[in-house]
Enzyme design. Structure first.
Site, short mmCIF file in Angstrom:
data_model
loop_
_atom_site.label_atom_id
_atom_site.label_comp_id
_atom_site.label_asym_id
_atom_site.label_seq_id
_atom_site.Cartn_x
_atom_site.Cartn_y
_atom_site.Cartn_z
CE LYS A 42 -3.56 1.94 2.80
NZ LYS A 42 -4.09 1.89 4.15
NE ARG A 91 -11.65 8.76 13.23
CZ ARG A 91 -11.04 8.54 12.09
NH1 ARG A 91 -10.38 9.51 11.51
NH2 ARG A 91 -11.09 7.37 11.50
O1 PNS Z 1 -4.21 3.98 10.84
P1 PNS Z 1 -4.82 2.71 10.36
O2 PNS Z 1 -4.53 2.50 8.90
O3 PNS Z 1 -6.29 2.60 10.69
O4 PNS Z 1 -4.06 1.52 11.17
C1 PNS Z 1 -4.35 0.18 10.88
C2 PNS Z 1 -3.39 -0.78 11.61
C3 PNS Z 1 -1.95 -0.43 11.30
C4 PNS Z 1 -3.60 -0.66 13.11
C5 PNS Z 1 -3.72 -2.23 11.15
O5 PNS Z 1 -3.80 -2.26 9.75
C6 PNS Z 1 -2.72 -3.28 11.60
O6 PNS Z 1 -2.55 -3.50 12.79
N1 PNS Z 1 -2.06 -3.95 10.64
C7 PNS Z 1 -1.06 -4.98 10.89
C8 PNS Z 1 -1.62 -6.37 10.56
C9 PNS Z 1 -2.46 -6.86 11.71
O7 PNS Z 1 -1.94 -7.28 12.71
N2 PNS Z 1 -3.82 -6.69 11.57
C10 PNS Z 1 -4.77 -6.91 12.64
C11 PNS Z 1 -5.17 -8.34 12.83
S1 PNS Z 1 -5.75 -9.11 11.41
#
Ligand code: PNS
Length: 165
Positions: A42, A91
Site C-alpha cells: 500500500k 471517533r
Molecule cells: O491507521 P490505520 O490505517 O487505521 O491503522 C491500521 C493498523 C496499522 C492498526 C492495522 O492495519 C494493523 O494492525 N495492521 C497490521 C496487521 C495486523 O496485525 N492486523 C490486525 C489483525 S488481522
C-alpha cells in the site's frame, strides 16, 4: 513493571486527532511506542521515512514516546516490544465496526494484549488523515487540524505532485 502500549497506525500523515489520543494515552501508560505500519503493498502519500520524520517533529515535546515501524502482525510486534496494550482512538460510530473486528482478531491471536480505546476529543471527531489529504489536495485550509510542519509538508507534497504531471 513498566506499562508499555503500542499506538499503531498508518500516520499518513499524523494529525492533531492522533496527538490527542497519544497525549491522553500517556496518562495511562509509562511509555507509548508510536508504530507506523510498513505495508509494501500500500503506497501512501508520504513515504515511511517522511511519516517518521513528521512524527519526530510532532512528538519532540512529548516524553515517554518512541517512534518505530513494523510489518506483519501487530500482536507479534507488540509482544516483541514487551507491550501489554494496543492503543486506538475511536471517533464516530463509523469507526466502531472496523475497530471492533480488529480488536477481536488481535485478542484471538494474543489474549495477553489488550486493546484500549480512547474516545477522540470532540474537536477532532471528524478529523482523519484521509479527509485532511482530500482537502489539502485541492488547496483547502487544514491549518489547526495537523501540526504546522505537516501543514507545510502537505502543501509541498501536492505542489510537487502537480509539477510532476
Ligand atoms: O491507521 P490505520 O490505517 O487505521 O491503522 C491500521 C493498523 C496499522 C492498526 C492495522 O492495519 C494493523 O494492525 N495492521 C497490521 C496487521 C495486523 O496485525 N492486523 C490486525 C489483525 S488481522
Amino acid at each position: 513493571m513498566e506499562k508499555v502500549a503500542i499506538y499503531p497506525g498508518s500516520f499518513d500523515p499524523i494529525t492533531n486527532g492522533h496527538l490527542d489520543i497519544l497525549e491522553r494515552g500517556l496518562t495511562l501508560f509509562d511509555r507509548v511506542i508510536v508504530a507506523i505500519l510498513h505495508n509494501p503493498k500500500k503506497d501512501g502519500l508520504f513515504s515511511i521515512e517522511e511519516r517518521r520524520s513528521l512524527l519526530e517533529d510532532a512528538l519532540v515535546d512529548l516524553p515517554h514516546t518512541e517512534i518505530d515501524t513494523f510489518g506483519g502482525l501487530l500482536v507479534d510486534y507488540a509482544r516483541q516490544k514487551g507491550a501489554c496494550a494496543i492503543l486506538r482512538g475511536m471517533r464516530a460510530v463509523s469507526d466502531f465496526e472496523y475497530e471492533f473486528q480488529m480488536a477481536l482478531m488481535n485478542r484471538r491471536l494474543d489474549r495477553d494484549i489488550q486493546t484500549v480505546f480512547l474516545m477522540t476529543g470532540l474537536r477532532w471527531i471528524f478529523t482523519s488523515s484521509s479527509i485532511i489529504k482530500e482537502a489539502a489536495q485541492f488547496g483547502g485550509n487544514v491549518q489547526g487540524m495537523v501540526p504546522p510542519l505537516v501543514d507545510r509538508a502537505l502543501k509541498d507534497k501536492y505542489a510537487a505532485l502537480k509539477d510532476s504531471v
